[in-house]
Design an enzyme around this catalytic site. Structure first.
Site, PDB file in Angstrom:
ATOM      1  N   ASP A 250      13.273 -35.132  28.906  1.00 50.75           N
ATOM      2  CA  ASP A 250      13.496 -35.996  30.060  1.00 50.75           C
ATOM      3  C   ASP A 250      12.688 -35.548  31.270  1.00 50.75           C
ATOM      4  OD1 ASP A 250      15.225 -37.596  28.695  1.00 50.75           O
ATOM      5  OD2 ASP A 250      17.059 -36.745  29.533  1.00 50.75           O
ATOM      6  N   LYS A 272      13.111 -40.888  32.487  1.00 48.31           N
ATOM      7  CA  LYS A 272      13.540 -42.120  33.144  1.00 48.31           C
ATOM      8  C   LYS A 272      13.956 -41.801  34.571  1.00 48.31           C
ATOM      9  CE  LYS A 272      16.565 -42.722  29.864  1.00 48.31           C
ATOM     10  NZ  LYS A 272      17.690 -43.261  29.065  1.00 48.31           N
ATOM     11  N   GLY A 304      20.949 -30.770  32.371  1.00 46.15           N
ATOM     12  CA  GLY A 304      22.388 -30.551  32.440  1.00 46.15           C
ATOM     13  C   GLY A 304      22.993 -30.367  31.064  1.00 46.15           C
ATOM     14  N   ASP A 305      24.147 -31.006  30.836  1.00 45.64           N
ATOM     15  CA  ASP A 305      24.790 -31.019  29.527  1.00 45.64           C
ATOM     16  C   ASP A 305      24.563 -32.397  28.918  1.00 45.64           C
ATOM     17  OD1 ASP A 305      27.288 -29.519  27.891  1.00 45.64           O
ATOM     18  OD2 ASP A 305      27.171 -31.697  27.662  1.00 45.64           O
ATOM     19  N   MET A 385      24.119 -39.025  39.850  1.00 43.54           N
ATOM     20  CA  MET A 385      23.234 -40.192  40.023  1.00 43.54           C
ATOM     21  C   MET A 385      23.764 -41.123  41.113  1.00 43.54           C
ATOM     22  SD  MET A 385      22.640 -40.874  35.926  1.00 43.54           S
ATOM     23  CE  MET A 385      24.418 -40.747  35.607  1.00 43.54           C
TER      24      MET A 385
END
Length: 472
Positions: A250, A272, A304-305, A385
């Site tokens: 990512d 993204k 992150g996770d 987010m």
């Protein structure tokens, strides 16, 4: 990197050590162990050097250094501890084009001698480029603690079977996967445990049996990369990266984390950003299935996770539907990592009895949290987010009964060197984000505990001033 790491082959070649103390003896012993013909020049050799000479490990000249001593040598080491002698050794070696190391004098050296870990035939060197030799030794000690004593025996064991494996398995990729199964499985454990006869029988069965001829079977690891700081990457995640053939990653994965992977691993970027999707989720799912069906070890690397607002569950379900073996490697999620970096306890006696994680932007904007539940006092809300919807989130919480004076914190680039922590109140959350041009990645923390971030910032400012620096 301050120098090019390499190993010199010194079998039967001449090596010079100038000096008679403990440092000279240590270098002479190391050179002799590498197969060099070692000459030591020392006007007053110590007991350790005398002992090496008596054993025939070195040739000893009891006199002062002369430039002619460099002739015919493949390498020279100055360990006299006398600046004039060490400078003379360095100058003579450089003039003759001979690699030279002067102990504790990197400016006079053309190479450094690393701290060494030996598990023959493995030799591991740890170097700081002369900047901090004592720290290099500490790193060596840490590495030694995790390496099995019989690691060298495992290397010798695998060498004995290399030709047989090459003959049985023609494809290079299939051979690598075969060796990975060996090193990760009971055969390697038997060798490391001193049961080599048992290991040899198992190895022969593996080569001659189905393990060698089976078609390539892929595997996907959905791995959490943590909130940003590479030091927060888990050991299991590092292990998965180092074994991966393909890494599908990512936007929020730091380059320092990608550098933990094998150098020859293929990297596929599927990052993204809000409103600017480079790959759809369906396309990402198809990539994972295709790579796994090609027999690759795939790491799906997510910030992150992966199972906390990372769509890891959707990818896992898709892979399972297609019969792809998959594992989840959890990571430090942004809420815990960033809050810790900002000095914010997500729960705290008297301030917060619980914590809820929500996404500021739900799936296609349709999912709506239970605002009445989130508006409870003494409850922490962490918004992932949430930069674009910060003002809306604040309005919803206030409308549901949360006090507009509730403390908030905005943590941008949490855990990274460029981390920024902004504090304010819930009623001003939208202005806090827009007024400071927060672009993200950022985390919003709403609740009484957010006021602790101010205390953390004040402590850092005090510490910087006490050290004579600046808190800016």
């Amino acid at each position: 990197m301050t120098g090019f790491p390499a190993f010199l082959r010194l079998d039967g070649r001449g090596a010079l050590v100038v000096g008679g103390g403990a440092a000279a003896a240590a270098k002479a012993r190391l050179l002799a162990a590498s197969g060099a013909r070692v000459t030591v020049v020392a006007a007053a050799p110590g007991a350790d050097v005398d002992a090496l000479a008596a054993q025939g490990a070195v040739r000893l000249h009891r006199r002062e250094f002369a430039r002619a001593d460099i002739a015919g040598k493949a390498v020279a080491i100055g360990a006299a501890g006398d600046a004039a002698i060490d400078e003379a050794v360095s100058a003579a070696a450089r003039a003759a084009g001979v690699p030279v190391n002067i102990v504790d004098a990197p400016a006079l050296s053309s190479f450094t001698v690393p701290a060494i870990i030996r598990r023959d035939p493995f030799v591991i060197g740890v170097s700081s480029g002369g900047a901090a030799p004592a720290m290099a030794r500490r790193v060596r000690e840490a590495v030694e603690q995790v390496l099995p004593d019989r690691l060298g025996r495992l290397a010798t064991f695998s060498r004995d079977f290399r030709a047989a494996v090459r003959g049985a398995i023609a494809d290079a990729g299939a051979r690598r996967r075969f060796w990975e199964r060996v090193f990760d499985g009971p055969i390697a454990r038997a060798v490391l445990g001193g049961q080599e006869d048992r290991a040899r029988r198992a190895m022969l069965a593996a080569i001659n049996g189905a393990a060698a001829s089976a078609p390539a079977v892929g595997f996907v690891s959905i791995v959490g990369a943590g909130p940003g700081d590479p030091d927060l990457l888990t050991l299991r995640a590092v292990h998965a990266l180092q074994r991966a053939d393909v890494i599908v990653h990512d936007r929020l994965v730091a380059p320092e984390i990608l550098s933990c992977a094998r150098r020859d691993a293929e990297r596929i970027f599927v990052g993204k950003a809000p409103g600017a999707h480079s790959r759809t989720q369906d396309e990402i799912n198809d990539i994972l299935v295709a790579q796994a069906r090609a027999g690759k070890r795939v790491v799906r690397l997510k910030g992150g996770d992966p199972m906390v607002f990372g769509r890891g569950g959707e990818e896992l379900a898709h892979l399972r539907r297609h019969g792809i073996e998959t594992e989840i490697v959890p990571g430090v999620t942004a809420a815990t990592g960033c809050a810790a970096a900002a000095g914010i306890p997500l729960t705290h006696r008297g301030l917060s009895h619980g914590v809820t994680f929500i996404a500021g932007q739900g799936r296609d904007g349709a999912d709506e949290p239970d605002w009445d539940t989130l508006a409870r006092k003494n409850h922490t809300v962490v918004v992932y987010m949430g930069v674009a919807t910060a003002a809306r989130t604040a309005a919803k919480l206030i409308a549901a009964g949360r006090d507009g004076a509730t403390p908030v914190a905005v943590i941008e680039n949490g855990t990274r060197a460029d981390q920024r922590v902004l504090t304010g109140t819930l009623s001003g959350l939208g202005r806090l984000v827009s007024g400071h041009s927060v672009r993200g990645p950022a985390l919003l923390v709403v609740g009484e505990v957010a006021a602790e971030a101010e205390a953390a910032e004040a402590f850092e400012e005090f510490a910087a001033l006490a050290a004579g620096g600046s808190a800016a």
